[in-house]
Design a protein around this motif. Structure first.
Motif, mmCIF file in Angstrom:
data_model
loop_
_atom_site.group_PDB
_atom_site.id
_atom_site.type_symbol
_atom_site.label_atom_id
_atom_site.label_comp_id
_atom_site.label_asym_id
_atom_site.label_seq_id
_atom_site.Cartn_x
_atom_site.Cartn_y
_atom_site.Cartn_z
ATOM 1 N N ARG A 1 44.070 65.110 54.476
ATOM 2 C CA ARG A 1 43.206 65.731 55.495
ATOM 3 C C ARG A 1 42.890 64.745 56.613
ATOM 4 N N TRP A 2 42.613 63.489 56.257
ATOM 5 C CA TRP A 2 42.345 62.449 57.254
ATOM 6 C C TRP A 2 43.543 62.267 58.181
ATOM 7 N N ARG B 1 34.324 58.979 57.606
ATOM 8 C CA ARG B 1 35.062 59.827 56.673
ATOM 9 C C ARG B 1 34.787 59.356 55.242
ATOM 10 N N LEU C 1 35.528 64.609 53.111
ATOM 11 C CA LEU C 1 36.983 64.713 53.111
ATOM 12 C C LEU C 1 37.468 65.316 51.805
ATOM 13 N N GLY D 1 41.801 63.883 50.339
ATOM 14 C CA GLY D 1 41.110 63.240 51.457
ATOM 15 C C GLY D 1 42.044 62.522 52.410
#
Length: 546
Positions: A413-414, A361, A391, A410
């Motif tokens: 979303r992760w 990622r 990301l 990011g």
């Protein structure tokens, strides 16, 4: 020169209450919701936070639009305080003190809002804690920047002089550099007394509220606090204020719940992401394009960028590590020499490609150039990377802004992808993925194409007609709404076609299986100038997945 006390004493003696503890709310039967009082009504403070949440399947609730003000019209802090009292069933609060107390960031830089009115509005935070003792209450306030806001009036002639004076005052009075006394006095006599008095009055009031917020962390009213330094410098009145605030944090023993760092506009989204990702404790490894962030300080900031990274990462609930990590922060820093730049960027983008191919990622942070992306980097990314596999990315405004916006998107979303195997059917994964792709597209177009191309042309066009691009009349603003729309909508559609169409976007996981969809169509984009100036733009693209 008449001296005056610049640093006011905070307000103490407040009752202790319980601190709400964040609990990660992953995929479940209901949508995670964050109540947000934004810094102001610009897209960076509203749309960015909303899209950060949407990319993680969460939603943001905000006060009615008419309460947020616009540009030089302050928001209605008292109305927002009442709105906060009506919120219920949310998973966390993210509250801008600048908006609640004064009516927004610009209003906070003036002496007009009184301390008593600010305190009356801020009582809403105390009321929240009293009525919702277990609530997660994330608060952010700004340490006032050195420059006043450009107003298009005669006050603007003192803007740069005030910055020079504020720096020299700190150097002479606070740091003892008496050799600069003559320069200080020479600058001071060029600024009217009333301008300086208003400037200092705003700073003193804001500093008193900064202190109060730290005290509210200590007594449990606030769960977690960020004090962001708005466009700072290594010396200046903001530095002196920060040092005193850091001492208060240490004195009260709240260093684990207070962060102070350069930035401002990114903090709404950053704290929204903190609520979304709470309990996940993400780890980040930092890789640089050029020099190490330990030895580089971004423009308009006062600490090494590596330290700013650590503080932003802590604020989102994570930590920086040197080995294996959940996420790699790929950070664009300057090269040791101009002749080395092309090779550094080639290697940097190549490294990102290798990481993506291995399933790592990656968040790309582009803090090198103030107010815009580094086009040399973005062009290489466009040619050699699958942008949809990132990301997040940001190159907007200051280094801290770029860092925080990319980090928030990011991280949220992760956290969502990490939990996507628990409780969601495949159809429910599609809307967050679409929002994620729309926000990625927005960032690349807005930070590079808008800032490096369309905005440059718009400024030139405005000046050719004798218009001030930072102070448009209503008629001029209407003209440029159309002018910008005619250029930015087709440009965004072309960008999607060139760099996103046909690419796979990850929806989530089912065991060891990664579920994806294809980005198929550019549907539309809403474009307008949010304020009567050409500095920023509203851009809201809509995409379709297969």
């Amino acid at each position: 020169m008449r001296r005056r006390t610049l640093l006011a004493t905070g307000i103490a003696g407040l009752a202790t209450v319980a601190v709400g503890r964040p609990a990660f709310a992953g995929p479940a039967n209901r949508q995670l919701t964050v109540a947000l009082v934004p810094l102001d009504d610009r897209p960076v403070n509203t749309y960015a936070a909303q899209m950060t949440a949407a990319s993680a399947g969460a939603q943001v609730q905000m006060p009615p639009r008419e309460l947020l003000g616009r540009f030089f019209t302050p928001g209605d802090g008292a109305g927002i305080a009442r709105w906060l009292g009506t919120t219920d069933g949310v998973d966390g609060y993210v509250i801008s003190v600048s908006m609640l107390a004064y009516g927004g960031l610009i209003a906070s830089r003036t002496a007009a809002p009184t301390l008593s009115a600010a305190m009356a509005n801020l009582a809403a935070i105390r009321n929240l804690r009293s009525t919702r003792p277990n609530a997660v209450i994330e608060v952010h306030d700004t340490i006032q920047r050195l420059a006043i806001t450009s107003t298009g009036t005669e006050l603007d002639q003192y803007r740069d002089l005030l910055v020079s004076w504020a720096k020299l005052y700190d150097q002479v009075v606070n740091l003892g550099q008496e050799e600069l006394r003559a320069q200080l006095d020479a600058v001071r006599v060029r600024i009217p007394d009333q301008v300086v008095e208003d400037y200092l009055a705003a700073r003193a009031r804001n500093h008193q509220v900064n202190r109060l917020m730290i005290e509210w962390v200590a007594d449990g009213t606030i769960s977690h606090l960020v004090l962001s330094e708005d466009d700072t410098a290594p010396v200046g009145l903001a530095r002196a204020e920060r040092v005193e605030l850091e001492a208060l944090v240490a004195q009260l023993g709240v260093g684990d719940r207070v962060e102070i760092f350069p930035g401002a506009d990114e903090v709404n989204a950053l704290l929204v992401a903190r609520v979304i990702a709470s309990g996940t404790a993400p780890t980040y490894r930092v890789e640089y394009a050029g020099v190490s962030g330990e030895g580089w300080t971004a423009q308009l900031e006062g600490i090494p960028f590596a330290e700013n990274i650590r503080r932003h990462v802590t604020s989102v609930g994570g930590r920086v590590v040197s080995g294996d990590a959940d996420i790699v922060l790929a950070v664009n820093t300057p090269s040791t020499a101009p002749g080395q730049r092309a090779a550094d960027l080639d290697a940097f983008v190549g490294r990102i490609g290798t990481l993506l191919a291995a399933g790592t990622r990656v968040i790309v942070v582009d803090p090198l150039i103030v107010n815009k992306a580094d086009h040399d980097l973005v062009a290489r990314m466009e040619n050699h990377l699958d942008l949809a596999a990132l990301l997040s990315y940001s190159g907007w405004n200051t280094g801290g802004n770029a860092l925080g916006l990319a980090l928030s998107h990011g991280t949220a979303r992760w956290a969502y992808l990490r939990a996507s195997g628990s409780g969601f059917g495949v159809p429910a994964l599609r809307a967050p993925a679409q929002a994620h792709a729309e926000y990625l597209l927005y960032r690349f177009v807005k930070d590079d194409a808008w800032k490096n191309v369309v905005q440059v042309e718009a400024y030139a066009h405005a000046r050719a007609q004798g218009w001030d691009p930072l102070a448009l009349t209503a008629e001029q603003k209407s003209y440029f709404d159309s002018w910008v729309t005619e250029r930015l909508v087709p440009l965004t559609e072309r960008y999607f076609a060139d760099h996103f169409a046909g690419h796979r976007i990850e929806l989530g996981r089912r065991g060891a299986k990664t579920i994806t969809a294809t980005l198929t169509h550019f549907e539309s984009a809403r474009v307008e100038l949010p304020w009567d100036r050409l500095f920023e733009v509203t851009l809201e693209p809509r995409l379709q997945l297969s």
